[in-house]
Design a protein around this motif. Structure first.
Motif, PDB file in Angstrom:
ATOM      1  N   CYS A   1       1.030  -1.331  -0.181  1.00 44.47           N
ATOM      2  CA  CYS A   1       0.076  -0.254  -0.031  1.00 44.47           C
ATOM      3  C   CYS A   1       0.726   1.334   0.217  1.00 44.47           C
ATOM      4  N   GLU A   2       2.231   1.173   0.931  1.00 44.29           N
ATOM      5  CA  GLU A   2       2.559   2.095   0.935  1.00 44.29           C
ATOM      6  C   GLU A   2       3.652   2.622  -0.458  1.00 44.29           C
ATOM      7  N   LEU A   3       3.701   1.240  -1.282  1.00 42.78           N
ATOM      8  CA  LEU A   3       4.723   2.136  -2.561  1.00 42.78           C
ATOM      9  C   LEU A   3       3.430   2.555  -3.869  1.00 42.78           C
ATOM     10  N   ALA A   4       2.384   1.304  -3.804  1.00 41.51           N
ATOM     11  CA  ALA A   4       1.251   1.990  -4.371  1.00 41.51           C
ATOM     12  C   ALA A   4       0.335   3.368  -4.500  1.00 41.51           C
ATOM     13  N   LEU A   5       0.838   3.553  -2.867  1.00 46.26           N
ATOM     14  CA  LEU A   5       0.252   5.457  -3.148  1.00 46.26           C
ATOM     15  C   LEU A   5       1.340   6.103  -3.014  1.00 46.26           C
ATOM     16  N   HIS A   6       2.560   6.213  -3.369  1.00 46.50           N
ATOM     17  CA  HIS A   6       3.880   6.327  -3.585  1.00 46.50           C
ATOM     18  C   HIS A   6       3.386   7.108  -5.088  1.00 46.50           C
ATOM     19  N   SER A   7       3.125   5.745  -5.696  1.00 48.83           N
ATOM     20  CA  SER A   7       2.818   5.315  -7.142  1.00 48.83           C
ATOM     21  C   SER A   7       2.593   6.693  -7.579  1.00 48.83           C
ATOM     22  N   ALA A   8       0.700   6.379  -6.961  1.00 48.07           N
ATOM     23  CA  ALA A   8      -0.586   7.289  -7.354  1.00 48.07           C
ATOM     24  C   ALA A   8      -0.429   8.740  -6.762  1.00 48.07           C
ATOM     25  N   VAL A   9       0.997   9.301  -6.173  1.00 46.45           N
ATOM     26  CA  VAL A   9       0.601  10.570  -5.627  1.00 46.45           C
ATOM     27  C   VAL A   9       1.727  10.679  -6.898  1.00 46.45           C
ATOM     28  N   GLU A  10       3.184  10.509  -7.612  1.00 44.56           N
ATOM     29  CA  GLU A  10       4.051  10.346  -8.551  1.00 44.56           C
ATOM     30  C   GLU A  10       3.178  10.641  -9.823  1.00 44.56           C
ATOM     31  N   LYS A  11       2.090   9.889  -9.593  1.00 49.69           N
ATOM     32  CA  LYS A  11       1.273   9.712 -11.371  1.00 49.69           C
ATOM     33  C   LYS A  11       0.738  11.318 -10.977  1.00 49.69           C
ATOM     34  N   PHE A  12       0.131  11.791 -10.227  1.00 47.00           N
ATOM     35  CA  PHE A  12      -0.692  12.712 -10.173  1.00 47.00           C
ATOM     36  C   PHE A  12      -0.048  14.240 -10.367  1.00 47.00           C
ATOM     37  N   THR A  13       1.424  13.590  -9.365  1.00 48.39           N
ATOM     38  CA  THR A  13       2.224  15.229 -10.081  1.00 48.39           C
ATOM     39  C   THR A  13       3.068  15.489 -11.350  1.00 48.39           C
ATOM     40  N   LYS A  14       2.683  14.343 -11.817  1.00 42.92           N
ATOM     41  CA  LYS A  14       3.072  13.856 -13.319  1.00 42.92           C
ATOM     42  C   LYS A  14       2.477  14.905 -14.515  1.00 42.92           C
ATOM     43  N   ARG A  15       1.093  14.554 -13.632  1.00 45.58           N
ATOM     44  CA  ARG A  15      -0.006  15.255 -14.922  1.00 45.58           C
ATOM     45  C   ARG A  15      -0.348  16.386 -14.350  1.00 45.58           C
ATOM     46  N   PHE A  16      -0.430  16.572 -13.211  1.00 44.54           N
ATOM     47  CA  PHE A  16      -0.371  18.535 -13.101  1.00 44.54           C
ATOM     48  C   PHE A  16       0.279  19.451 -13.362  1.00 44.54           C
ATOM     49  N   VAL A  17       1.866  18.762 -13.631  1.00 45.25           N
ATOM     50  CA  VAL A  17       2.220  19.500 -14.004  1.00 45.25           C
ATOM     51  C   VAL A  17       3.068  19.232 -14.848  1.00 45.25           C
ATOM     52  N   GLU A  18       2.170  18.474 -16.447  1.00 44.60           N
ATOM     53  CA  GLU A  18       1.756  18.473 -17.532  1.00 44.60           C
ATOM     54  C   GLU A  18       0.626  19.560 -17.791  1.00 44.60           C
ATOM     55  N   PHE A  19      -0.733  18.926 -16.928  1.00 42.44           N
ATOM     56  CA  PHE A  19      -1.454  20.085 -17.368  1.00 42.44           C
ATOM     57  C   PHE A  19      -2.443  21.462 -17.141  1.00 42.44           C
ATOM     58  N   GLU A  20      -0.360  21.599 -15.895  1.00 46.48           N
ATOM     59  CA  GLU A  20      -1.054  23.274 -16.135  1.00 46.48           C
ATOM     60  C   GLU A  20       0.311  23.322 -17.289  1.00 46.48           C
ATOM     61  N   ARG A  21       1.259  23.244 -17.249  1.00 42.98           N
ATOM     62  CA  ARG A  21       2.148  23.094 -18.450  1.00 42.98           C
ATOM     63  C   ARG A  21       1.935  23.635 -19.941  1.00 42.98           C
ATOM     64  N   LEU A  22      -0.038  22.823 -19.859  1.00 43.14           N
ATOM     65  CA  LEU A  22      -0.392  22.434 -21.312  1.00 43.14           C
ATOM     66  C   LEU A  22      -1.329  23.898 -21.936  1.00 43.14           C
ATOM     67  N   ALA A  23      -2.063  23.965 -20.090  1.00 41.67           N
ATOM     68  CA  ALA A  23      -3.425  25.025 -20.563  1.00 41.67           C
ATOM     69  C   ALA A  23      -2.153  26.911 -20.363  1.00 41.67           C
TER      70      ALA A  23
END
Length: 464
Positions: free
Chosen positions: A413-435
């Motif tokens: 669970c710790e690794l899964a949540l870490h991976s999910a947070v990392e995935k969200f972070t990358k998506r958010f950074v790209e989301f803001e860059r594109l907009a």
């Protein structure tokens, strides 16, 4: 027989004068000249028949013991008795043998090299792999280039390959660097190396004892003002921080970073050990002794009578021994032993895993996810009612149910949540860059634009 002709003591000469039979290990040494006036039997032929030193020493000892069955014998070796492996075998079997020592190879190396350190470790080149950290060492029996290479590697590990040392062959003494030990032209039974550590602040290599010595210097009167006032309580958070930085380096596959962060973790361990030593509680030696004994006890499938043919069985033996060691007689004892200051997700998974050992668990990830659905519905109802206490309580139940579902599905669970947070972070950074690249202000966009750019970001991150 010692090192040179004439090294034999008066007591040894008296024993030789009265001996029925004299056996000599080898004639190929300068010290053999001391026996010129005696009739001796050489064991040089045994050297020619043996392919390794273990066999050689056993056969030498056997030959001496066989000769001693019919009459008392004198067995003469070059160097000192304590340096000869065959002598050790003989003395172990016959403790009534008389030992008449002479000049040792190690003391000759020490004196010829003029070492200033009074704490010198002496070891045969054939046992150098067992050498531990020391302040100075004299290594003898460097009789071939292969053995010289082994000595070089070990001394480089302890002292550093650029550290000066003395290389001895017979009466000659030459100053070289440790990395040059296996680059000499000739080797024989008289070759030896002597080396001592340099000044503390100028050493090439350091060990755990040096780390503790550094901390003692920093905490001594006149040392570092910050280090002097620290306590185990004041720096406890540093251990967690350094551990996370080590794990981060591991996840990056950064070997150089791992080396640095491993050192920082060791620093924290040494710091606590030194501070507790100051209080008279325990030392690093106590902690390491306890650790090694614990490893021996818990690995009873290696060092005891338990059996384990697989990773799962080995872990089962470990858990069994751990419960016995800690006096955990009930399942509740094991659950209560989970540290409360662990990250919540990690603690939840560990508590769930330990409590499940009694058999009280969901049948499958599916049944656990059904329970998760119930908890989500209860959280939704609490949110609708705007009941803050209920929201807090139900949110905890949702998270714990999610952990149970993942645990049963075989997910960390710790690794899964870490991976999910990392995935969200990358998506958010790209989301803001594109907009932003399209002239949008994300704080002013409506939900439909958020969804549009979020979909683009997800796709971009997935492709990369």
């Amino acid at each position: 027989m010692g090192i040179r002709k004439g090294d034999i003591t008066l007591r040894a000469k008296e024993a030789l004068d009265n001996a029925t039979e004299i056996l000599v290990r080898t004639t190929h040494t300068e010290s053999f000249g001391s026996l010129a006036e005696y009739t001796v039997k050489t064991l040089d032929d045994i050297f020619a028949r043996c392919r390794n030193f273990d066999t050689l020493n056993k056969k030498l000892a056997a030959a001496v013991l066989e000769a001693a069955k019919s009459s008392p014998v004198c067995y003469c070796v070059d160097g000192a008795v304590c340096e000869d492996e065959a002598c050790k075998i003989i003395l172990k079997k016959h403790k009534d043998c008389e030992v008449l020592e002479s000049v040792s190879k190690a003391s000759h190396a020490f004196n010829a090299s003029r070492l200033s350190c009074g704490e010198v470790t002496c070891v045969s080149a054939y046992s150098v792999e067992n050498l531990k950290s020391c302040r100075a060492v004299a290594v003898y029996d460097i009789d071939c280039d292969y053995v010289a290479g082994t000595v070089k590697e070990k001394l480089s590990y302890i002292f550093g390959e650029e550290t000066p040392c003395c290389f001895l062959r017979g009466e000659s003494v030459k100053k070289i660097k440790i990395y040059e030990i296996d680059r000499q032209k000739n080797y024989d039974g008289t070759c030896a190396v002597a080396v001592e550590e340099g000044e503390f602040l100028k050493k090439e290599r350091y060990d755990f004892a040096d780390l503790e010595e550094m901390l003692r210097l920093l905490r001594a009167p006149g040392g570092c003002p910050w280090d002097r006032v620290q306590t185990s309580e004041s720096i406890k958070g540093n251990m967690i921080e350094e551990a996370y930085e080590l794990v981060d380096a591991i996840e990056r596959g950064d070997a150089d970073g791992m080396e640095e962060e491993t050192g920082d973790v060791l620093l924290q361990a040494a710091f606590h050990a030194v501070m507790e030593e100051e209080k008279g509680e325990f030392t690093s030696g106590d902690a390491l002794t306890r650790l090694i004994k614990k490893l021996i006890f818990r690995h009873s499938h290696i060092f005891g009578g338990d059996k384990a043919a697989s990773e799962t069985e080995a872990l089962g033996v470990w858990d069994k021994n751990k419960r016995e060691e800690k006096g955990q007689n009930t399942y509740s004892d094991t659950v209560l032993a989970v540290p409360k200051n662990m990250p919540a997700c990690m603690r939840a998974q560990k508590v769930g895993k330990r409590s499940a050992k009694c058999g009280m668990d969901f049948l499958s990830p599916v049944s656990a996810s059904e329970k998760l659905g119930e908890e989500v519905a209860e959280l939704l109802n609490a949110c609708i009612n705007e009941d803050k206490d209920a929201i807090f309580d139900e949110a905890g139940d949702v998270l714990y149910s999610a952990v149970n579902t993942c645990r049963l599905a075989g997910v960390d669970c710790e690794l899964a949540l870490h991976s999910a947070v990392e995935k969200f972070t990358k998506r958010f950074v790209e989301f803001e860059r594109l907009a932003t690249a399209n002239g949008e202000k994300i704080e002013e966009m409506d939900p439909s634009r958020w969804d549009y750019y979020w979909a683009l970001a997800k796709d971009a991150v997935k492709r990369n």
